[in-house]
Design a protein around this motif. Structure first.
Motif, PDB file in Angstrom:
ATOM      1  N   LEU A  63       0.837  -1.196   0.000  1.00 19.12           N
ATOM      2  CA  LEU A  63       0.000   0.000   0.000  1.00 19.12           C
ATOM      3  C   LEU A  63       0.874   1.250   0.000  1.00 19.12           C
ATOM      4  O   LEU A  63       1.989   1.270   0.545  1.00 19.12           O
ATOM      5  CB  LEU A  63      -0.921   0.008   1.223  1.00 19.12           C
ATOM      6  N   THR A  64       0.349   2.269  -0.616  1.00 17.28           N
ATOM      7  CA  THR A  64       1.019   3.558  -0.549  1.00 17.28           C
ATOM      8  C   THR A  64       0.776   4.166   0.830  1.00 17.28           C
ATOM      9  O   THR A  64      -0.068   3.699   1.608  1.00 17.28           O
ATOM     10  CB  THR A  64       0.477   4.503  -1.624  1.00 17.28           C
ATOM     11  N   GLU A  65       1.542   5.186   1.114  1.00 16.00           N
ATOM     12  CA  GLU A  65       1.256   5.944   2.322  1.00 16.00           C
ATOM     13  C   GLU A  65      -0.083   6.663   2.146  1.00 16.00           C
ATOM     14  O   GLU A  65      -0.455   7.036   1.023  1.00 16.00           O
ATOM     15  CB  GLU A  65       2.364   6.960   2.580  1.00 16.00           C
ATOM     16  N   PRO A  66      -0.848   6.846   3.208  1.00 15.63           N
ATOM     17  CA  PRO A  66      -2.122   7.562   3.060  1.00 15.63           C
ATOM     18  C   PRO A  66      -1.884   8.966   2.494  1.00 15.63           C
ATOM     19  O   PRO A  66      -0.947   9.666   2.910  1.00 15.63           O
ATOM     20  CB  PRO A  66      -2.680   7.609   4.484  1.00 15.63           C
ATOM     21  N   VAL A  67      -2.737   9.360   1.602  1.00 14.34           N
ATOM     22  CA  VAL A  67      -2.643  10.673   0.987  1.00 14.34           C
ATOM     23  C   VAL A  67      -4.015  11.320   1.052  1.00 14.34           C
ATOM     24  O   VAL A  67      -5.037  10.681   0.776  1.00 14.34           O
ATOM     25  CB  VAL A  67      -2.148  10.572  -0.474  1.00 14.34           C
ATOM     26  N   THR A  68      -4.021  12.567   1.472  1.00 12.12           N
ATOM     27  CA  THR A  68      -5.273  13.314   1.618  1.00 12.12           C
ATOM     28  C   THR A  68      -5.547  14.085   0.335  1.00 12.12           C
ATOM     29  O   THR A  68      -4.673  14.792  -0.172  1.00 12.12           O
ATOM     30  CB  THR A  68      -5.209  14.275   2.809  1.00 12.12           C
ATOM     31  N   ALA A  69      -6.761  13.946  -0.168  1.00  9.89           N
ATOM     32  CA  ALA A  69      -7.150  14.623  -1.403  1.00  9.89           C
ATOM     33  C   ALA A  69      -7.446  16.080  -1.091  1.00  9.89           C
ATOM     34  O   ALA A  69      -8.547  16.436  -0.664  1.00  9.89           O
ATOM     35  CB  ALA A  69      -8.380  13.943  -2.020  1.00  9.89           C
ATOM     36  N   GLU A  70      -6.465  16.905  -1.285  1.00  2.37           N
ATOM     37  CA  GLU A  70      -6.635  18.335  -1.084  1.00  2.37           C
ATOM     38  C   GLU A  70      -5.597  19.072  -1.914  1.00  2.37           C
ATOM     39  O   GLU A  70      -4.513  18.557  -2.182  1.00  2.37           O
ATOM     40  CB  GLU A  70      -6.476  18.697   0.394  1.00  2.37           C
ATOM     41  N   THR A  71      -5.980  20.240  -2.328  1.00  7.02           N
ATOM     42  CA  THR A  71      -5.097  21.068  -3.132  1.00  7.02           C
ATOM     43  C   THR A  71      -4.382  22.049  -2.211  1.00  7.02           C
ATOM     44  O   THR A  71      -5.029  22.830  -1.496  1.00  7.02           O
ATOM     45  CB  THR A  71      -5.878  21.832  -4.213  1.00  7.02           C
ATOM     46  N   SER A  72      -3.080  21.982  -2.201  1.00  6.77           N
ATOM     47  CA  SER A  72      -2.314  22.858  -1.319  1.00  6.77           C
ATOM     48  C   SER A  72      -2.493  24.303  -1.740  1.00  6.77           C
ATOM     49  O   SER A  72      -2.633  24.611  -2.938  1.00  6.77           O
ATOM     50  CB  SER A  72      -0.828  22.479  -1.380  1.00  6.77           C
ATOM     51  N   PRO A  73      -2.481  25.198  -0.788  1.00  8.69           N
ATOM     52  CA  PRO A  73      -2.613  26.626  -1.135  1.00  8.69           C
ATOM     53  C   PRO A  73      -1.470  27.058  -2.057  1.00  8.69           C
ATOM     54  O   PRO A  73      -0.314  26.646  -1.879  1.00  8.69           O
ATOM     55  CB  PRO A  73      -2.550  27.329   0.213  1.00  8.69           C
ATOM     56  N   GLY A  74      -1.799  27.874  -3.019  1.00 10.76           N
ATOM     57  CA  GLY A  74      -0.796  28.382  -3.942  1.00 10.76           C
ATOM     58  C   GLY A  74      -0.400  27.401  -5.034  1.00 10.76           C
ATOM     59  O   GLY A  74       0.567  27.645  -5.766  1.00 10.76           O
ATOM     60  N   THR A  75      -1.120  26.286  -5.126  1.00  8.77           N
ATOM     61  CA  THR A  75      -0.791  25.293  -6.163  1.00  8.77           C
ATOM     62  C   THR A  75      -1.050  25.884  -7.541  1.00  8.77           C
ATOM     63  O   THR A  75      -2.097  26.484  -7.800  1.00  8.77           O
ATOM     64  CB  THR A  75      -1.632  24.018  -5.985  1.00  8.77           C
ATOM     65  N   LYS A  76      -0.099  25.713  -8.396  1.00  4.94           N
ATOM     66  CA  LYS A  76      -0.231  26.206  -9.766  1.00  4.94           C
ATOM     67  C   LYS A  76      -0.103  25.035 -10.736  1.00  4.94           C
ATOM     68  O   LYS A  76       0.538  24.037 -10.440  1.00  4.94           O
ATOM     69  CB  LYS A  76       0.828  27.265 -10.072  1.00  4.94           C
ATOM     70  N   GLU A  77      -0.737  25.202 -11.900  1.00  4.22           N
ATOM     71  CA  GLU A  77      -0.706  24.164 -12.933  1.00  4.22           C
ATOM     72  C   GLU A  77       0.197  24.598 -14.083  1.00  4.22           C
ATOM     73  O   GLU A  77       0.495  25.785 -14.254  1.00  4.22           O
ATOM     74  CB  GLU A  77      -2.125  23.889 -13.471  1.00  4.22           C
ATOM     75  N   ILE A  78       0.612  23.616 -14.843  1.00  3.75           N
ATOM     76  CA  ILE A  78       1.396  23.905 -16.054  1.00  3.75           C
ATOM     77  C   ILE A  78       0.484  24.561 -17.076  1.00  3.75           C
ATOM     78  O   ILE A  78      -0.656  24.130 -17.299  1.00  3.75           O
ATOM     79  CB  ILE A  78       1.990  22.607 -16.635  1.00  3.75           C
ATOM     80  N   VAL A  79       0.971  25.638 -17.652  1.00  2.00           N
ATOM     81  CA  VAL A  79       0.216  26.335 -18.691  1.00  2.00           C
ATOM     82  C   VAL A  79       1.016  26.249 -20.000  1.00  2.00           C
ATOM     83  O   VAL A  79       2.252  26.220 -19.983  1.00  2.00           O
ATOM     84  CB  VAL A  79      -0.060  27.799 -18.322  1.00  2.00           C
ATOM     85  N   VAL A  80       0.289  26.176 -21.094  1.00  5.59           N
ATOM     86  CA  VAL A  80       0.927  26.126 -22.401  1.00  5.59           C
ATOM     87  C   VAL A  80       0.948  27.531 -22.976  1.00  5.59           C
ATOM     88  O   VAL A  80      -0.003  28.310 -22.796  1.00  5.59           O
ATOM     89  CB  VAL A  80       0.184  25.146 -23.341  1.00  5.59           C
ATOM     90  N   ASP A  81       2.052  27.859 -23.639  1.00  2.00           N
ATOM     91  CA  ASP A  81       2.224  29.208 -24.164  1.00  2.00           C
ATOM     92  C   ASP A  81       2.756  29.133 -25.587  1.00  2.00           C
ATOM     93  O   ASP A  81       3.616  28.287 -25.898  1.00  2.00           O
ATOM     94  CB  ASP A  81       3.207  29.997 -23.288  1.00  2.00           C
ATOM     95  N   VAL A  82       2.218  29.977 -26.443  1.00  2.00           N
ATOM     96  CA  VAL A  82       2.709  30.136 -27.810  1.00  2.00           C
ATOM     97  C   VAL A  82       3.023  31.610 -27.996  1.00  2.00           C
ATOM     98  O   VAL A  82       2.117  32.460 -27.977  1.00  2.00           O
ATOM     99  CB  VAL A  82       1.671  29.663 -28.849  1.00  2.00           C
ATOM    100  N   ASP A  83       4.322  31.949 -28.120  1.00  2.98           N
ATOM    101  CA  ASP A  83       4.700  33.356 -28.209  1.00  2.98           C
ATOM    102  C   ASP A  83       4.516  33.875 -29.626  1.00  2.98           C
ATOM    103  O   ASP A  83       4.055  33.164 -30.535  1.00  2.98           O
ATOM    104  CB  ASP A  83       6.140  33.554 -27.722  1.00  2.98           C
ATOM    105  N   ASP A  84       4.886  35.150 -29.822  1.00  7.08           N
ATOM    106  CA  ASP A  84       4.684  35.795 -31.117  1.00  7.08           C
ATOM    107  C   ASP A  84       5.519  35.157 -32.222  1.00  7.08           C
ATOM    108  O   ASP A  84       5.191  35.288 -33.406  1.00  7.08           O
ATOM    109  CB  ASP A  84       5.020  37.289 -31.012  1.00  7.08           C
TER     110      ASP A  84
END
Length: 1594
Positions: free
Chosen positions: A1042-1063
């Motif tokens: 078994l994995t270690e127990p993990v709590t389903a919660e989003t940590s404060p300040g969590t950011k996601e990967i964003v895709v960018d297409v420049d000029d």
């Protein structure tokens, strides 16, 4: 000899004046023309000298015929025969003049004869010259034509058959015979085929025909004008008595081999391999045999194992170079003539029903001695690429030994299959290991060889390549799947007729496929328009900066869509284009290529780095190195070794190997060796790497690796590592995705046919103990999925030479704490790149103990452990682990022993040389920069025993990342123990941490093949645990820890990967982290496998922001990209790029890079109602400042009377209207849009047929508009059949007035109507009743009034009339009533009524699905609208189902009736009754005639009445008067004669005879009477009566 030597001396002197290279001084060039003009002139002089010497010792009759047959044939076969023969004749005259000068010391007779021959020859030359001066080449060239084509034949087996054909054309065509589109080679089967050509008649004779000769043959005639083929088929029949059992055709399929499948499926076979072959050394040209003795138990006579031999993962088959023998006990492989291609790892497979066994050893092949000391060795691996009709690319690998001098290049030779004459293909040596060879003859097969050259000499030739046919690739692919003689099938005989007068179109997709300093290779596709005849090509080039196009091959066009250009100026840039040509002419050029610089595009690879040797056995060492950076098209590496101080380097391999490790065998025990490596690709060999440190040759602890190759660490099972040597039986250059690890005395027993190899590393905990691993024949085997690592691009850390080297305290006295002195810069935990981190050692602590020790696999003498990393790392990355073990005997633990010396970097490890059925405990310690941490708690007790379960073991190293409030990502590694079969997928289970084991639920319904999954649908704030189960064909295996127990919660300040297409259109992924700690780093992964120095991406990191840039986005970049931040609390995110997302990003990138005005529609053209032409397009957006231009044939169009241009900036609609399309308007129309920086244009080409059709349609549209201004037809005249089977002609009209008249015509004759037509609903109709053949004709309706006239015509003739008749018949057939049954006095009648019958309606009666024919008893017919079938005198056989089929010409309509059972019985009874009634009616007594109704007779007269009577039997006749029977007497005479005639005679009529009489006839069938009245009058009374009547009237 003196003369010859003198001439050779002149030649050498002339050659030395030109300073020719040695390979042109000492090497024969096989009559090739040189590209150097000076060298060509010198070689021509040399050939003239040779001819003079030959002429001195030859008789003069060689030139008596002017031009010899051999020369004549050579000229005729040349495509430039007519234009080139004149120059050749001049050359012959010069040579003859020179011969004449040297002809001395001859007898007078010989001199006179030669003088006469010369006079005759000069006359012939003069006449030929005059002829060719007047010759018009174009008028003489003619396409091949078959005067007599070959005929198809059907013959019996063992007979001979001969095909003939006669061909004309100029130059004289060359005829080639083909079988099923494969050229016939008479040398492959001597005596089978005889091909002859005499006096224009060409023949192919096939001797002793067999069934395989059944095929399609064709003769192909070809000359400079083109090619033509004629086809014939040969069918070989076999006598029925000679038919054998069906045999499998090798080209279709092969019968399964059952000789190794004994009947008793319960029999298990044990295979033992003894007397094994070992590492072998051979020399080129020698013969080598490898063999093993195979013992199979039980030994069954009917059972023979299958023996397979493999080299470098490729199965071998018997050939010229390889011979195999199996005596029943010993398997032998003989290499008849060793070449360097034979070097590699040889593996023998012994296959049985119970499984398979194998044994492997490496074979090294040394170079043979050079013919000239210092010359290079022969190249190797010669093979052909991109073969076409007259072109092929020959590729090879450079040799390892250059003879001490750099290789200047290579010569390529070719030889036509069936001959022994080798022709050199290149005049000057090429340095590139590829060469395009042109000038091949279509349909012929060739073999090639290569020779290397340096400034000392030329090497021996390489082994010849496999034969390659000069065929079109499409033909070759088609022939590969086509059996030469199919078992069954239809022989299709076709003949190609040339399409005359079709000039081929433009070739397409012209590209430069390869460019070097020596040549440039072009490739293109044939044009779509080319006709049936052969097509050829002319290639043109243009130097950059000019527009001067030069034809490269003006005299000899090429046939293949490939061409290699030589003699290009190095460093210059060229453009190229191609034209197609055939007998009809030369087509337009293709689109030109971009400018291509003549230089080598492929660079020689850089030298490898960091060569490290390590000990293996007493005579071998393992050499590892770093790969060459930025190497393209890498072929492999050559390794050389040298005894320290000798200064002599010897090659360790003569065949390039890939990878980064190699085992060098054949070393001297106790000597110090150093090594160096260099890389090789097609451009050449790199510089040597730096020399390694010298290392003494002696056996490594544990026995070393046997005769295999030390594989990549990536070969481990998901990073499974070891400190000892591993062997997978393959060199790194040749190992497949599946590998096998064996010990010196390894014995394998597999329990299924091999689909792959295993790779299980091992080490011996007791270094002094000999390694002896044996896999028993239990019903399972260890099939580790090494290929997962290779397929997914995962790179496993290298534990040799990377990271801090932490040695055991027993080795050289280095203590663990001394590691602090190594330095403050160490690599990160994964140790997969050159990145370093700064670490303050003073602030570090040793890591906490690992935990969760579990067994991942267990066999009888080894176990694989797995564990979890410490929760506390001590402020530094963990660099490795140490594993200890101890025995448990009767629950009493023994002493701890170290399992290995060097730290291992992965959390999985195999401990070998354990005792079977012994119980063990294990503990693990972690190490970082601060030192070694405390050991873990002792593990559970594990028993070392063979796992025999069929299902896979547990996956390990299950970890979670990207924790969010409703999702989490899990990753894991493959099970070490895979069970009986390969792992096919994984199931992931989840439950709440506080829930019981009964509450496990599956995340995925179907098994996933990936080793990661995103679990969604979690509840926020709830803790979960996860586990993973592997599945194979046997079932689902044991779950992971078994994995270690993990709590389903989003940590404060969590950011996601964003895709960018420049000029600039650059696509990148951006991730930011605000919780960066000291030493934190961004780790990017693809599909959760870390990306290290990938050339496809660029990483930019600044502060807490990282950018992941795609250098060249493509399909290779599809996947899930994730980024994790080290030394944080699990900061991570991911972004998935699938095909749709990639396409979106690429489109967005292109839009940013090249902004355009987006268009809803491209420029289009349409016609308006009045025939006006409208050009228009629509932009998605077009600002008020946007500008628009219309361009016609490169000239701008202005808004004027002819062109009406309108631009609507709101809607983006741009249009131009032309009133009329004239001939001068043919060309190209372009709309140019510009809106700020963005621009766009759209072009419409209106030329040729497109323009003419549009112009014609516009004119037609104008006429149509004018027509509609008056009365006109909306729907033209058409017909339909009504339900009453009448034909209704109708049309729809519009714009009608009261004055509009309508007139109908048939065959130009007006049809008159009494009433005026009513235009109700605008429909005009004409009803034709009972439509038949007389109604066929041309119908026309005319509308006219003062506004105009319109007409519509309907032709009901031929097919159209037949369609109407067919439809009438169909409707009539649909009106048919059900078939009814009627009885008559003759039999039974079946009938049906139709509303209308016409003779075109075919009637067919069926009885029990059998068509009835008309006979005397059964008749059919039509009476009026009744269709009937009469069955006279029916019997029981006439019972059954009767079907009436009405065929309307297209389909049949059926009506059926069952004439069986009660229906038949009732009809038959009624028939009998009617029959009897008819008989009675026919034979009953009757009075046929002769008696009047009333007889008025005068008294005293005689009354004589006679009537006919009929009856069978003859009736009885009686006479009655006033219902009283009369008897004859003298006054009344009654007679009945002949049974037919009855007479009534009153001799003397009296008044008393007046009354009512009756004749009565009677027999057994009936009675009938004939009545008449007799009135007797007296004459006076008659007058009185008349008088009274007259009085009354008055």
């Amino acid at each position: 000899m003196t003369s010859v030597k003198g001439h050779l001396g002149l030649y050498v002197a002339s050659m030395s004046s030109l300073s020719l290279p040695f390979y042109q001084k000492h090497h024969r060039h096989f009559d090739r023309n040189y590209r150097s003009s000076q060298l060509q002139s010198t070689m021509q002089d040399y050939r003239l000298e040779e001819k003079r010497n030959v002429a001195t010792h030859s008789s003069g009759h060689m030139y008596s015929s002017g031009i010899t047959e051999k020369k004549d044939e050579k000229f005729k076969q040349s495509e430039g025969y007519i234009g080139g023969e004149f120059h050749l004749v001049q050359k012959e005259a010069i040579e003859e003049h020179n011969v004449e000068r040297t002809a001395v010391h001859k007898t007078r007779k010989v001199a006179i004869r030669e003088s006469a021959d010369r006079i005759s020859l000069n006359k012939k030359i003069h006449e030929t010259q005059e002829f060719h001066k007047r010759l018009n080449e174009d008028s003489m060239l003619r396409l091949p034509e078959f005067i007599i084509k070959p005929r198809s034949h059907t013959v019996w087996e063992k007979q001979n058959v001969k095909l003939h054909c006669t061909v004309s054309g100029w130059p004289e065509p060359r005829v080639t015979w083909y079988k099923n589109n494969v050229p016939i080679n008479i040398y492959t089967e001597p005596g089978k085929y005889v091909i002859d050509s005499k006096y224009g008649v060409h023949s192919l004779e096939i001797n002793n025909c067999n069934f395989d000769d059944t095929a399609q043959y064709h003769a192909s005639a070809m000359n400079a004008k083109g090619e033509l083929s004629a086809f014939a088929s040969i069918v070989v029949k076999r006598f029925k008595a000679e038919l054998d059992d069906f045999s499998f055709h090798t080209a279709r399929f092969a019968p399964p081999s059952y000789d190794f499948f004994p009947g008793d499926s319960r029999v298990k076979f044990d295979v033992h391999i003894i007397e094994k072959f070992s590492v072998s050394f051979g020399k080129e040209g020698e013969t080598m045999s490898l063999g093993c003795t195979v013992i199979v138990h039980p030994n069954l006579k009917r059972f023979h194992p299958e023996i397979q031999w493999w080299r470098d993962g490729i199965q071998l088959h018997p050939s010229k170079w390889v011979q195999m023998h199996w005596s029943g006990e010993r398997a032998t492989l003989t290499l008849t003539h060793l070449n360097k291609e034979d070097e590699g790892l040889y593996t023998m497979h012994v296959l049985t029903k119970s499984g398979y066994e194998l044994h492997s050893a490496y074979v090294f092949v040394r170079d043979s001695d050079a013919e000239v000391a210092g010359s290079p060795t022969a190249p190797l691996d010669v093979y052909c690429l991109d073969a076409n009709k007259d072109y092929v690319i020959v590729s090879w690998k450079q040799p390892a030994v250059d003879g001490g001098n750099p290789i200047l290049g290579y010569f390529v030779d070719r030889c036509e299959v069936g001959t022994i004459h080798w022709v050199q293909c290149n005049d000057t040596p090429v340095k590139f290991a590829r060469l395009p060879v042109t000038g091949l003859v279509e349909g012929r097969s060739y073999i090639f060889r290569v020779r290397a050259v340096n400034n000392v000499g030329i090497s021996r030739p390489s082994r010849v390549s496999d034969p390659v046919a000069a065929l079109d690739p499409s033909d070759r692919d088609r022939l590969k799947g086509m059996p030469l003689a199919p078992w069954t099938g239809q022989i299709v005989v076709t003949e190609e007729e040339p399409a005359e007068g079709i000039v081929p179109g433009k070739p397409t997709e012209l590209t430069v496929t390869e460019a070097t300093k020596s040549y440039v290779v072009l490739s293109w596709k044939p044009p779509g328009q080319r006709g049936h005849e052969g097509i050829m090509y002319y290639v043109e080039k243009c130097v950059a900066g000019t527009e001067d196009w030069q034809r490269v091959n003006p005299e000899i066009p090429v046939k293949s869509p490939r061409f290699a250009l030589f003699d290009l100026a190095e460093g210059k840039s060229y453009r190229f284009r191609v034209r197609s040509a055939n007998s009809a002419g030369i087509g337009e050029p293709s689109e030109a290529t971009e400018f291509t610089e003549v230089t080598d595009k492929l660079d020689v690879p850089k030298a490898p780095g960091h060569v490290v040797p390590s000990r293996n056995t007493d005579t071998s060492m393992v050499v590892s190195w770093e790969e060459s950076k930025d190497a393209k098209e890498l072929v492999g590496y050559y390794i050389e070794g040298s005894i320290q101080g000798s200064g002599k380097w010897e090659p360790c391999n003569n065949k390039p190997v890939k990878g980064k490790r190699f085992i060098c065998h054949g070393l001297h025990t106790g000597e110090l060796y150093k090594f160096r490596v260099r890389a090789v690709n097609a451009a050449g060999l790199s510089e040597f790497s730096q020399e390694s440190e010298a290392l003494e040759v002696k056996a490594a602890l544990g026995g070393g690796v046997p005769h295999g190759v030390f594989p990549e660490q990536s070969g481990n099972i998901d990073g499974l590592t070891e400190s000892g040597a591993r062997w997978d039986g393959k060199h790194e250059a040749s190992q497949p995705a599946h590998d096998t690890i064996l010990s010196c005395d390894a014995v394998l027993n597999r329990h299924q046919l091999p689909t792959g190899y295993d790779n299980l590393p091992y080490t011996a905990p007791d270094a002094s103990k000999e390694v002896n691993a044996k896999w028993t024949s239990k019903p399972n085997h260890r099939s580790s999925k090494v290929q997962d690592m290779h397929e997914e691009g995962k790179k496993v850390p290298d534990i040799h030479g990377k990271g801090p080297k932490v040695q055991d305290k027993h080795e050289k006295g280095l203590k663990v704490e001394d590691i602090h002195k190594i330095g403050s810069k160490v690599q990160d935990e994964n140790e997969k790149g050159p990145k370093v981190q700064d670490v303050n050692v003073e602030n570090l602590a040793a890591p906490a103990p690992p935990y969760g020790i579990t067994v991942l696999e267990s066999v009888h003498d080894s176990m694989v452990l797995g564990w979890k990393q410490p929760k506390f790392h001590g402020g530094s990355d963990i660099t490795g682990y140490f594993v200890d073990y101890r025995e448990i005997i009767k629950d009493i633990p023994g002493k701890w022993k170290e399992a290995h010396i060097k730290a291992i970097s992965d959390r999985a490890y195999r401990i070998s040389n354990l005792k079977e059925n012994m119980t063990y405990q294990f503990q693990v310690r972690a190490i970082n920069m601060a030192g070694v941490g405390l050991p873990s708690q002792p593990s559970d007790k594990f028993k070392c025993e063979e796992w025999t379960i069929a299902v896979p073991g547990p996956p390990h190293d299950v970890m979670y990342t990207e924790v969010r409030k409703n999702s989490v990502v899990l990753t894991w590694r493959v099970p070490v123990y895979t069970g009986r079969n390969e792992v096919t997928g994984y199931y992931v289970d989840v439950r709440e941490a506080a829930a019981s084991d009964e509450q496990w639920t599956s995340v995925n319904e179907k098994a996933t093949s990936k080793r990661f999954i995103k679990v969604q649908g979690l509840k926020e704030g709830v803790s979960y645990v996860f586990r993973v189960r592997a599945v194979n064909m046997a079932g689902v295996g044991r779950p992971s820890d078994l994995t270690e127990p993990v709590t389903a919660e989003t940590s404060p300040g969590t950011k996601e990967i964003v895709v960018d297409v420049d000029d600039d259109g650059v696509i990148s992924l951006i991730f930011e982290c605000t919780d960066m700690a000291e030493g934190s780093k961004f780790i990017w992964s693809k599909n959760y496998e870390e990306l290290i120095d990938s050339p496809r991406v660029t990483l930019q990191t600044k502060g807490g922001k990282t950018r992941f840039i795609f250098n060249d986005p493509g399909k290779e970049d599809l996947g899930v990209y994730s980024c994790a931040v080290t030394n944080t609390d699990g900061v991570s995110s991911s972004y998935a790029i699938d095909e749709a997302e990639l396409l979106r990003l690429l489109e967005l990138s292109h839009e940013h890079k090249f902004p355009i005005v987006p268009l809803k529609t491209e420029l289009a053209v349409e016609l308006l109602d009045k025939g006006q032409v409208r050009f228009w397009l629509e932009a998605e957006r077009f600002s008020p400042n946007g500008q628009c231009k219309f361009i016609f044939n490169d000239k701008e169009i202005k808004n004027d009377e002819k062109y009406k241009i309108k631009v609507d900036h709101k809607t983006g609609l741009v249009e131009m209207i032309m009133e009329k399309l004239e001939d001068i308007d043919e060309g190209t129309f372009t709309v140019q849009l510009q809106d700020g920086k963005a621009n766009n244009q759209s072009t419409l080409v209106l030329i040729g047929d497109v323009f003419k059709n549009l112009q014609k349609e516009a004119e037609s549209q104008r006429k149509e508009w004018l027509r509609k201004q008056g009365p006109h037809f909306v729907e033209y005249l058409e017909w339909e059949v009504t339900n009453d089977c009448n034909v209704l002609l109708k049309c729809k009209v519009a714009n009608i007035k009261k004055e509009t008249s309508i007139i109908w015509y048939k065959d130009d004759r007006e049809i008159m109507f009494d009433e005026k037509h009513d235009f109700k609903d605008g429909v005009c109709t004409l009803l034709v009743q009972q439509f038949s053949k007389k109604d066929a004709g041309v119908y026309e309706i005319v509308l006219k009034d003062d506004r105009g006239r319109d007409s519509s015509t309907l032709r009901l003739l031929e097919k159209a009339f037949g369609d109407v008749i067919s439809e009438v018949c169909r409707v009539a057939a649909l009106t048919a009533t059900d078939v009814k049954v009627q009885s008559t006095e003759h039999g039974i009648r079946l009938y049906s009524f139709v509303s209308y019958y016409l003779e075109d309606l075919k009637i067919i009666w069926h009885h029990k699905d059998t068509k009835l024919a008309s006979t005397d008893r059964v008749k059919s017919g039509v009476t009026g609208e009744q269709i009937w079938l009469q069955i006279n005198e029916p019997t029981q056989k006439d019972q059954g189902k009767y079907t009436l089929e009405l065929f309307d010409g297209k389909e049949g309509h059926k009506k059926s009736v069952e004439l069986t059972g009660p229906v038949f019985d009732e009809a038959f009874a009624e028939f009998q009754r009617l029959k009897q009634a008819a008989i009675a009616e026919k034979n009953r007594a009757r009075v046929i005639g002769g008696l009047p109704d009333v007889v008025t007779i005068q008294e005293g007269k005689s009354l004589n009445l006679t009537c006919n009577v009929w009856g069978d039997p003859v009736p009885a006749v009686s006479w009655l008067k006033n219902e009283k029977e009369l008897l004859g007497d003298a006054h009344l005479i009654l007679k009945f004669e002949s049974g037919k005639f009855a007479s009534f005679v009153i001799t003397d009529v009296r008044t008393t005879d007046s009354g009512k009489y009756c004749i009565l006839v009677k027999n057994k069938y009936g009675t009938e009477t004939g009545d008449f009245t007799v009135s007797v009058f007296i004459p006076e009374e008659e007058e009185q009566v008349k008088h009274e009547k007259a009085t009354k009237k008055k």
